[in-house]
Every structure is written in C-alpha cells, then in structure tokens.
Enzyme design. Structure first.
Site, PDB file in Angstrom:
ATOM      1  N   LYS A  80       0.836  -1.203   0.000  1.00 30.03           N
ATOM      2  CA  LYS A  80       0.000   0.000   0.000  1.00 30.03           C
ATOM      3  C   LYS A  80       0.872   1.255   0.000  1.00 30.03           C
ATOM      4  O   LYS A  80       1.860   1.334   0.729  1.00 30.03           O
ATOM      5  CB  LYS A  80      -0.902  -0.018   1.242  1.00 30.03           C
ATOM      6  CG  LYS A  80      -1.865   1.146   1.366  1.00 30.03           C
ATOM      7  CD  LYS A  80      -2.728   0.971   2.622  1.00 30.03           C
ATOM      8  CE  LYS A  80      -3.739   2.096   2.755  1.00 30.03           C
ATOM      9  NZ  LYS A  80      -4.605   1.914   3.952  1.00 30.03           N
ATOM     10  N   SER A 156      -9.495   2.738   2.484  1.00 27.38           N
ATOM     11  CA  SER A 156      -8.630   3.564   1.638  1.00 27.38           C
ATOM     12  C   SER A 156      -7.664   2.728   0.802  1.00 27.38           C
ATOM     13  O   SER A 156      -7.030   3.227  -0.115  1.00 27.38           O
ATOM     14  CB  SER A 156      -7.801   4.496   2.530  1.00 27.38           C
ATOM     15  OG  SER A 156      -6.918   3.756   3.382  1.00 27.38           O
ATOM     16  N   SER A 180     -10.027   0.004   6.462  1.00 23.94           N
ATOM     17  CA  SER A 180      -9.313   0.151   5.192  1.00 23.94           C
ATOM     18  C   SER A 180      -8.680  -1.133   4.676  1.00 23.94           C
ATOM     19  O   SER A 180      -8.235  -1.177   3.533  1.00 23.94           O
ATOM     20  CB  SER A 180      -8.234   1.236   5.316  1.00 23.94           C
ATOM     21  OG  SER A 180      -8.842   2.497   5.456  1.00 23.94           O
TER      22      SER A 180
END
Length: 460
Positions: A80, A156, A180
C-alpha cells in the site's frame, strides 16, 4: 501461467522451493499481467520492475546455492502506498508528495523482505487515506473493482484488494483505521486481517514530511496483510508482527495457536443484522446461508451481542476515537474537552472488557463487514454521497458501523469471502477473534473456505 498468478503466496513459494518455477519467471509473469490488466483497474500505481527482477534473480541464485530460505522466498508482492519502500515514492495519494522518495523501508517492508518477498510495486490509496469506501486521488486517479469496473473496490486501500483479486500480486500489506483492510477485502472477494492493536509496528507509516504520531495514539490503527488465502494471512503476520526498536530488546512475540483446528470444535457467536445499519438483501442471503452451513458442520452457534455491549453507543464511541486520533496526527488538530475524552476512553475500555468476557464463552464472533456489496463510484463530496441498496438509499457515513465493533476494543478481525450476490458481487463476513489470539480468527476463516468454497476469480 495466468493460473499460477492466482495461487496463494504460500503455494507460489512452494513452487519456487521445488524448482517448478523460478522467482524471475514468476515476477516477469506478474509484470506481464499488470501490463495487460492493470490499466483497466489502476490498482498498482508504481512498479519496481528493474529492482524486483534483480531481487528475483538473486533469490534464484540463493536457492541454487542451497541457502536457507524464508516462507515468502522469491514471491513478488505489492505494498500500500502509505508505507515507505526504499527508493520508491511514498505519496499517500497527495500530489504535493509526488516527488518524495523514501530513503529506507518501513518496518513491515523490511521484515517481508527478510522473509524472502520481492517488492514489485505499490498500490493506490484514497487521498491521504481519507476515504473508507472508495480509492481515488488527483495524483493517480480512481481504482476500479475487478468484479465490475464501474464499482468501487473500497477504501482507503482499494488498490491492495483489487490487485490481489485480479492476479496482480500474491500478497499485500495495508493499514486499517476505519476498515481500510476489511472493507476492500469484502468488496473484492479476498481475505484481509486487521491484527490485534499494537502487534505490528507502524514504523515507516506516516505521510511524507510528517513525523510519526505518538505511540499512544496508535491504538486506533493496525497494519495487516491482505491475501488470497487465510493461511497467507497467518504467514504474513508471523513474519511482520512483534516489537521493534528498543521494545524488541525487552520483549518477544509469538502467535498463540488457534483454540481449535476443526469447525465442529468452535463456539461461534454471531449477529447478522442491526436496525442501525441493516444489511441489504444482497448481503443477508449469503450471511444466512453461512450460518446454516456452519450448523451442519457441528459448530456451536450462539446468537446475540456480548453482555455489556451496546452496538450503537460503541459505534458512536468509535467515531469519537477516530476523530481524536486524526486530531492527534496533525498540527492544529482540535481536541475534545478533557471530560469527554475520559468518558470515551472509559467506554473503550469497558467495551474491551465486555468482549474479553464474551470470548470466555465463544471462540469467534461473526458479523457483516458492510451492509452492502461494492457500489458504483460516487465522486461527489462526502456530505452528498449516498449508497443505493435494493431497500433504498443509505447514508454514506453508515458504512463503517459493522467494522467499528472490532476496532474500538482493538480485536483481531478477518474479512473472509463467503459467496456472491445474485448480481455476482463478492460478499464477506467478519470473523472477530479474542484479543491477541489472531490465529483463532485466521484459522476459523481458513476453515470457512471448506464450507463456502473460498474466494472466486473476477471476470476481468
């Protein structure tokens, strides 16, 4: 070769160890898949092509020389875009950080490399990680769901889950403040683990130019893996968890074994619906089918919330703590009055005590991850967004209700795929486990694959 790209990371590592495929061949095949499918998803936003192929070749040489290998030896994976990877950009989706290049690896990245993983690229995030249900920013654009590119992959870390589901990576590592990890995993039909709070170090996880927040504020966020099998969650957690820095001199960490290894041995608490965030019919069907299937396996089922848990009050308390956490992370943050902070901290500790007591009677607790499957992209401002369900429109801000119940007390929670809607979209269940007994939740999620068939493969 495409079939190989959809294997769990542990199976790919086994193929490399047995010399059935080389790390270089696997990494080249992964990049070819990203080149072919990536543009339709916009999930992997930075490639480390040259570095990854060099590292893969080194992994193959090490294997040929008989050197000891880690559990992820030679397996390419992505990270990420909120973790530092030496030599790569860390942007948090902010155009102002487009030129920032990390000088060193985040703790989890360093440990994944130590286990043999090859870092092939970075995945897209919501702007400053500020959206729990969609992944978009002005720097890299919008990430799409591989099951339906008109829909969101969640946020996210939607790039993480979309890449996994589409065969663009073998493993991912993300973070979970407001779901997330879990929401994208559910929307994309993969596994995602929010570990027990505090067991995975957050070093190297902060916006460019912003000093890391105080450790005391980290009780609200967790770093954890996403994978195509629950077993891969265990492997990834095993190599990344444990104290770092000075704490490592005084403490060590091991993953306690699961309470049971067969579905029939588990006592399973569950709640499948609540008036505050009622699940849509699309989600309700697979959840109900799951409970029926578990009953047939011999698992003991216990319906109802834990004694002392008020789900509405605790969801509201979770929102308060998220606001407090965000205020603590940046200059000029507005804090609540001290008495309100004390009251909400007392609520959080009371919730933890109630859940801890409940796990004396049950082994895991099942509930929805979200009340809806993945929904169409909605680029409007937050306050204008709604989520359309078969039963009508729902407020956008209602989506985190279900993930809040593990987050507030800091419990481990696995989002596990259990089926699909009539329209073919993935549906996930949340497996909440006892504090610091992450493998109990992971093992139960692993056993669920035998009951539900496990994750599917998207049409993209």
């Amino acid at each position: 070769m495409n079939e190989v790209l959809f294997l769990p990371a542990s199976e790919a590592a086994g193929m490399i160890r047995r010399r059935e495929i080389s790390s270089a061949e696997l990494t080249e095949a992964l990049f070819a898949r990203i080149d072919a499918v990536g543009p339709a998803l916009n999930a992997v936003v930075e490639l480390r092509r040259e570095e990854a192929l060099r590292d893969a070749a080194a992994a193959d040489r090490a294997l040929a020389r008989g050197r000891e290998t880690g559990p992820l030896h030679g397996v390419p994976m992505t990270i990420k875009d909120a973790f530092d990877v030496a030599g790569s950009h860390t942007t948090w989706g902010d155009p102002a950080s487009a030129g920032f290049t990390a000088a060193s690896d985040a703790t989890v990245v360093r440990r994944l490399r130590g286990a043999g993983a090859i870092i092939a690229g970075k995945t897209n995030v919501a702007f400053m990680l500020g959206d729990f249900a969609q992944t978009a920013n002005e720097l890299y654009g919008v990430t799409n769901n591989p099951w339906d590119t008109a829909r969101t992959p969640g946020g996210s870390g939607g790039g993480s889950a979309a890449a996994l589901a589409a065969g663009l990576t073998f493993l991912e590592y993300g973070t979970d403040l407001v779901g997330s990890i879990r929401i994208p995993a559910a929307f994309c039909g993969v596994y995602g683990l929010r570990p027990s709070t505090g067991i995975v170090p957050l070093g190297g996880f902060s916006p460019p130019g912003v000093p890391p927040g105080p450790d005391e504020a980290a009780y609200m966020t967790s770093a954890g893996p996403l994978a195509r099998s629950a077993g891969d969650l265990r492997t990834a957690l095993g190599v990344t968890a444990g104290p770092d820095g000075q704490a490592a001199r005084a403490c060590s960490w091991t993953l306690p074994p699961s309470r049971h290894t067969r579905t029939a041995g588990f006592r399973v608490g569950f709640v499948l619906d609540h008036p505050r965030a009622p699940v849509s019919a699309e989600v309700a069907g697979p959840l109900s089918d799951l409970v029926d299937a578990l009953a047939r396996t011999g698992a003991t089922l216990v319906e109802g919330w834990p004694d002392g848990v008020d789900p509405v009050r605790e969801a509201e308390s979770f929102g308060f703590h998220v606001g407090l956490f965000l205020a603590s992370q940046g200059p000029g943050g507005e804090f609540a009055p001290f008495p309100a902070i004390v009251e909400q901290q007392n609520r959080r500790t009371a919730a933890r005590a109630a859940w801890n007591a409940h796990f004396g009677d049950v082994d895991v607790f099942l509930c929805p991850v979200t009340f809806t499957p993945a929904f169409p992209h909605d680029p409007r401002p937050f306050e204008q967004r709604v989520i359309v369900t078969p039963e009508g429109e729902r407020p956008y801000g209602d989506l985190p209700f279900w993930i809040s119940h593990a987050s507030l007390p800091g419990l481990p929670a696995v989002a596990a795929p259990i089926g699909r809607t009539p329209g073919g979209l993935p549906v996930g269940v949340q497996v909440i486990g006892p504090l610091h007994e992450d493998d109990t939740a992971i093992t139960f999620a692993e056993l669920l694959a035998d009951v539900t068939g496990g994750p599917g493969r998207p049409p993209i």
